[in-house]
Motif scaffolding. Sequence first.
Motif, short mmCIF file in Angstrom:
data_model
loop_
_atom_site.label_atom_id
_atom_site.label_comp_id
_atom_site.label_asym_id
_atom_site.label_seq_id
_atom_site.Cartn_x
_atom_site.Cartn_y
_atom_site.Cartn_z
N GLN A 396 43.77 -3.29 51.36
CA GLN A 396 44.80 -4.00 50.61
C GLN A 396 44.56 -5.50 50.71
O GLN A 396 44.38 -6.05 51.80
CB GLN A 396 46.19 -3.68 51.16
N ALA A 397 44.50 -6.18 49.56
CA ALA A 397 44.38 -7.63 49.51
C ALA A 397 45.50 -8.17 48.65
O ALA A 397 45.46 -8.03 47.42
CB ALA A 397 43.03 -8.04 48.95
N ASP A 398 46.53 -8.75 49.29
CA ASP A 398 47.74 -9.16 48.59
C ASP A 398 48.33 -7.94 47.90
O ASP A 398 48.64 -6.96 48.55
CB ASP A 398 47.42 -10.30 47.63
N ARG A 399 48.46 -7.96 46.55
CA ARG A 399 49.01 -6.79 45.86
C ARG A 399 47.93 -5.87 45.30
O ARG A 399 48.25 -4.87 44.67
CB ARG A 399 49.92 -7.26 44.72
N VAL A 400 46.68 -6.22 45.52
CA VAL A 400 45.57 -5.45 44.97
C VAL A 400 45.08 -4.44 46.00
O VAL A 400 44.81 -4.80 47.15
CB VAL A 400 44.42 -6.38 44.54
N LEU A 455 36.77 -6.18 35.45
CA LEU A 455 38.06 -5.80 36.01
C LEU A 455 39.10 -5.63 34.90
O LEU A 455 39.06 -6.35 33.89
CB LEU A 455 38.53 -6.86 37.01
N PRO A 456 40.06 -4.71 35.10
CA PRO A 456 41.13 -4.51 34.11
C PRO A 456 42.18 -5.61 34.22
O PRO A 456 43.00 -5.61 35.14
CB PRO A 456 41.69 -3.13 34.49
N GLY A 457 42.17 -6.53 33.27
CA GLY A 457 43.07 -7.67 33.35
C GLY A 457 44.53 -7.31 33.31
O GLY A 457 45.34 -7.85 34.08
N ALA A 461 47.16 -8.00 36.24
CA ALA A 461 48.27 -8.90 35.95
C ALA A 461 49.61 -8.21 36.17
O ALA A 461 50.58 -8.82 36.64
CB ALA A 461 48.16 -9.41 34.52
N GLY A 462 49.68 -6.91 35.84
CA GLY A 462 50.92 -6.17 36.03
C GLY A 462 51.33 -6.08 37.48
O GLY A 462 52.53 -5.98 37.78
N ALA A 467 53.04 -10.19 32.05
CA ALA A 467 52.74 -9.44 30.83
C ALA A 467 52.78 -10.38 29.65
O ALA A 467 53.65 -11.27 29.58
CB ALA A 467 53.74 -8.29 30.63
N LEU A 468 51.85 -10.24 28.72
CA LEU A 468 51.84 -11.08 27.54
C LEU A 468 52.91 -10.61 26.56
O LEU A 468 53.21 -9.42 26.47
CB LEU A 468 50.46 -11.03 26.88
N PRO A 469 53.51 -11.53 25.82
CA PRO A 469 54.59 -11.15 24.89
C PRO A 469 54.04 -10.39 23.68
O PRO A 469 52.85 -10.42 23.39
CB PRO A 469 55.18 -12.51 24.47
N ASN A 470 54.98 -9.74 23.02
CA ASN A 470 54.66 -9.04 21.77
C ASN A 470 53.51 -8.05 21.92
O ASN A 470 52.64 -7.94 21.05
CB ASN A 470 54.34 -10.04 20.66
N GLN A 471 53.49 -7.37 23.05
CA GLN A 471 52.53 -6.30 23.30
C GLN A 471 51.08 -6.77 23.24
O GLN A 471 50.18 -5.99 22.97
CB GLN A 471 52.74 -5.15 22.31
N ALA A 472 50.86 -8.04 23.48
CA ALA A 472 49.48 -8.52 23.57
C ALA A 472 48.83 -7.99 24.86
O ALA A 472 49.51 -7.73 25.85
CB ALA A 472 49.46 -10.05 23.55
#
Length: 728
Positions: A396-400, A455-457, A461-462, A467-472
């Motif tokens: 575990q590294a921070d939240r990852v 890596l899965p951005g 990020a989640g 989270a990016l707006p408008n489902q980006a």
Amino acid sequence: MTQPSDLPPNQDDGYRWPLALKVGAGLGGLVLVGGAATAIWGRTVVNQQVIPRLEVALAETLERPVQVGQLEHFTPTGFRIGPSHLPPTEAVQTEATVEAIDVSISWRDLLFQRTLRPSLTLIDANVIVVQAADGRWVDLTLPEPDEDEGFISFKLGEVQVENAQVSVTSLVPRPDAIVVAETILLEAINGNAYLTPLEDAEVDELVFDIGGTLGEGTFQAEGSGQIEQQALNLSIRTNNLPTVGVNMFLPPELGLRGGTLNSKLTAEVRLQDEVQPMTARGIAQFRDGEVLISQLPEPIRDLNTTLRFQGDRVLLEETALSLGTIPLTAAGTVDFETGYDLTAAVPAVSLAQVTALLDFDLPVQAAGSFQFEGAVSGPLDQPSLVGQIASLGPVQADRVTVDSLSANFAASLDQFTLQALRVIPAAGGFITGQGEVDLTRLDNPSFAFDLQADLPGDALAGLYGVALPNQAVIGPVQAVCELGGTLADPQAVVQFELPESTYPGGGQARFRDSTLVVDQTQFQVEGGQVNATALARFDRGDWSADITTANVPVERFTDRARGLLSAVVNASGSLQNLSLAAIQASGTARVVDAEVALAPGAPSLLERGDWGTAFRWAGNGVEVERFAAPGVAAAGFIATNLANNLDGRPPIDTVNLAVQLSAYNLERLAPLIPEAARAEVTLAGLTSFAGRVSGPLANLRLRGDAQLDNLAVNAFAFEPRLAGPVNL
């Protein structure tokens, strides 16, 4: 038994032999004069002539005063000399006392061969060996044998020691020693040495046997050797022998604080053989050792090992130790011809153990356990290490969360090579790497590493609630990194790309001379573009950034506005305080064909058209230097509460604006009418206003002068023009 090897370099090779034998040789050869005189001329001659001559001879030999005792009595085979003393001097503080010396002689050899071959027995000897502050142990110059032996020749036969005690101490300053060097006390020493036989006067040979105690341990040594040839055959046995006494002979950065030695060894010492001066056979067991090394933050504890000496090689068995709380095991052989063939392993070590050992904190919270396996091979002067480190379960590294981490590596005296680093996050993707470190300059090693990442951005990020707006979507983040330079001057170049993002793009980051530069960073937002550059100077503790946009559709980021945004924003601050309150920022913006509404789908509050503004971030809100839109001009302060964004509310807290409206259509204010009355109330007309708007967004206050043209509420129409002060 062997002697310390740190004698002054100007001494001849003969000094490698035990001091007691040399002193015994000089003492014995001269005491023999006393034996002959006693047997022939009697007590008076011994006390008045032999012993004084003996003192002078010993003083010349040792280059210091010697006090030889008086004749006590005769025996059937010789005589006894009383207490004798070798006192310390200013230069050399080594001293010795002997309660009695028994001298045995052969009357037959004396009468028929004119030769005295006496045996000496040193009773209750007490020797205090002191290493002087300049490193000297003792000054000893044995006299050359007389070419004219006279009427009687002398040859020392046997020297025996009964119940002797030897203490060894050092006055060499060790102010930075990691372990205090305590006095070595050898007790209950009994032994004997047989010197050259008369039949072969050219052979300088001895045979010896000696034993005693050290603390709760015992030692026994026996062997034979030839002094001139510096050759020795030796057999040693030790039982529970404390090893802390060797601290006196170790460099100050190394020390023993515990451990015992059990051994049964035979050795052949040939000091004139430069290729292989010693070979040994047998077994040595070191138990419960504790070793301190100044370069290590914690002692090496619980050191246990078994060494099997097999002539040209040593077999390492049952070897284990702990560095701090980290266990390590080892096994294999060391061959003096072919070199190393060793294996080592750390069965399990956690990040918490490593950080506790090194006494430092990681920049983020981290947890996990790893194992290490390695092998040492190669010649004795050029060993090499190959190994692997791998995680034991998730890391575990921070939240990852990382599902697995592994690396293969190789190391020599000159270079460390990372052959295969692989990190697999639980969210997906990977990080791989390889590289090397040049160890020829340990004070400032150079290095070169290449890292690759995919890596899965969005997943990463989640983890942080982003989270990016408008489902980006961010999509996969692909990056390559080149690390290089030296420890004193590290350098790095990172190139990253978001090929499948809603806003595809990429950029570059470079680090050198304590400065991070981010440039060539560009993202596409539909038909628009965002460019960014940044500078962080770690030696000065500051940072700056510039962001420009061109024709970026605003509706991509909010469902309450439309238009194409072109802006320039400049920001700066301190690396020691990255809070919004400490950031300084300013900029200009222009929105073409803009609209804004209080709620999704509601009518625009302002007439559709081009907007322009100049602003400055004040730490807790936006200072609007100017704002212009169709029919509207404003300036003032808008306080922000960015926490509102987390639950979908507008980030605006309160406003305090000087506003000018020109022919504003009141129908656009319908969203401000309470929802319960909205269907029952219809506004119509135009208004112009010059004054101030203040208060929270949901309860604004207006103060100023207003003009209403053709005002109507539902079917009720007011005068065509109303004008006057307003305070709502």
